[in-house]
Enzyme design. Structure first.
Site, PDB file in Angstrom:
ATOM      1  N   GLU A   1      68.979  20.323  22.591  1.00 42.80           N
ATOM      2  CA  GLU A   1      70.098  19.262  22.088  1.00 42.80           C
ATOM      3  C   GLU A   1      71.181  19.952  21.664  1.00 42.80           C
ATOM      4  OE1 GLU A   1      70.726  16.078  18.637  1.00 42.80           O
ATOM      5  OE2 GLU A   1      68.663  17.019  18.679  1.00 42.80           O
TER       6      GLU A   1
ATOM      7  N   GLU B   1      73.946   9.129  19.299  1.00 43.42           N
ATOM      8  CA  GLU B   1      73.040   9.586  20.091  1.00 43.42           C
ATOM      9  C   GLU B   1      73.126   9.421  21.427  1.00 43.42           C
ATOM     10  OE1 GLU B   1      70.843  11.480  18.568  1.00 43.42           O
ATOM     11  OE2 GLU B   1      70.894  10.855  16.164  1.00 43.42           O
TER      12      GLU B   1
END
Length: 323
Positions: free
Chosen positions: A150, A287
């Site tokens: 990430e 997100e």
């Protein structure tokens, strides 16, 4: 449930191979289109954004920083530590374009986590004050099953967005640009935006939810007035920013709102995130997808898709600061 927000084109059902891309525009305002999207499988992030994928250093499933999933395709250059143009501070100001529609505007982009967090367990596990309580300084974030982290994803998307925004005259600052060994902590991330008097702050993340959970969601600050936190003045403008980012993200990426959080709206309000609680300027988290779902992971590891994500986020910011 339909999502209503500025600059939002209701998402369209997944295209068949025989359908021309431009057909999407013809159905862009059909009220029932969102129902088609809800048949899609969707997603959400980790770390300070609070998704299931965020873990403290030392508890990572991979324990390493992987290379970008798409190799060198359409890759944004990484600032060199030896490059005098690279700032060593956590806030990385960039030189704005001489002129443009965003001249005089300041945007802070917060690339979630840090590739070096894996090697700094003690530092990122220490607790900091987030207003409502104390929480870990930061986490490692999540990763795809193949090891694309990430932290690498957020830096890549953030750098692409910076280029787009600077071309329109904005001054863009980062909370970190891969130029520090770990962090910053979530309270410092908020402080960087506050001290910059940013017109908008967007924190970029990707989720680490279960397989089959797909889609994006934007996290908005709830009304918090406790300790060092008072989000009441920014709740309304942050929602406006979040709606615009969500709408433009759909338009550019074709992604559906999350199928596991947000009731199909693509919007979630939270009061437990230090990066939002301590902000005094309009701020949201996005997100972009679920790294633990194979279909979403295929998108997140694509340089071409990350460019679309950066474009969507940037257009949402532009729409907000120019309103």
């Amino acid at each position: 449930m339909s999502y209503v927000g500025p600059d939002f084109d209701p998402p369209q059902p997944r295209r068949s191979p025989l359908r021309r891309p431009l057909v999407v525009a013809a159905a862009a305002l059909v009220p029932g289109a969102l129902a088609g999207w809800l048949l899609w499988q969707a997603t959400g992030s980790g770390g300070e954004a609070g998704g299931s994928g965020g873990v403290a250093a030392g508890a990572s499933s991979t324990g390493k920083t992987a290379s970008t999933g798409s190799g060198d395709d359409d890759k944004v250059p990484t600032p060199s530590a030896s490059d005098p143009s690279s700032s060593s501070s956590s806030s990385s100001p960039s030189v704005p374009a001489a002129s443009g529609p965003l001249s005089g505007k300041v945007v802070v982009i917060d690339p979630g986590h840090n590739p070096g967090n894996f090697q700094h367990t003690t530092e990122i596990n220490r607790k900091v004050d987030i207003g409502t309580n104390r929480k870990e300084c930061d986490t490692t974030g999540t990763s795809t099953n193949s090891g694309y982290t990430e932290a690498d994803f957020t830096l890549d998307v953030a750098r692409r967005a910076r280029k787009i925004l600077e071309e329109q005259g904005a001054t863009v600052k980062f909370t970190q640009d891969g130029n520090r060994p770990w962090g910053p902590c979530v309270d410092e991330r908020a402080r960087i935006g506050n001290e910059a008097h940013a017109d908008a702050v967007v924190s970029v993340h990707a989720d680490g939810s279960g397989s089959g959970n797909r889609g994006f969601h934007v996290i908005l600050p709830g009304a918090v007035h406790e300790g060092a936190a008072d989000t009441r003045p920014i709740v309304a403008p942050s929602r406006d920013l979040g709606e615009r980012v969500a709408g433009r993200f759909v338009r550019n990426t074709g992604s559906a709102p999350s199928n596991y959080i947000g009731d199909g709206t693509g919007l979630v309000t939270r009061k437990d995130l230090g990066g939002l609680n301590l902000s005094t300027v309009p701020k949201v988290f996005i997100e972009c997808g679920n790294m633990r779902d194979s279909e979403d992971a295929a998108l997140l590891t694509s340089g071409a898709w990350r460019q679309k994500a950066a474009q969507g986020i940037s257009e949402g910011i532009v729409s907000f600061v120019r309103k």
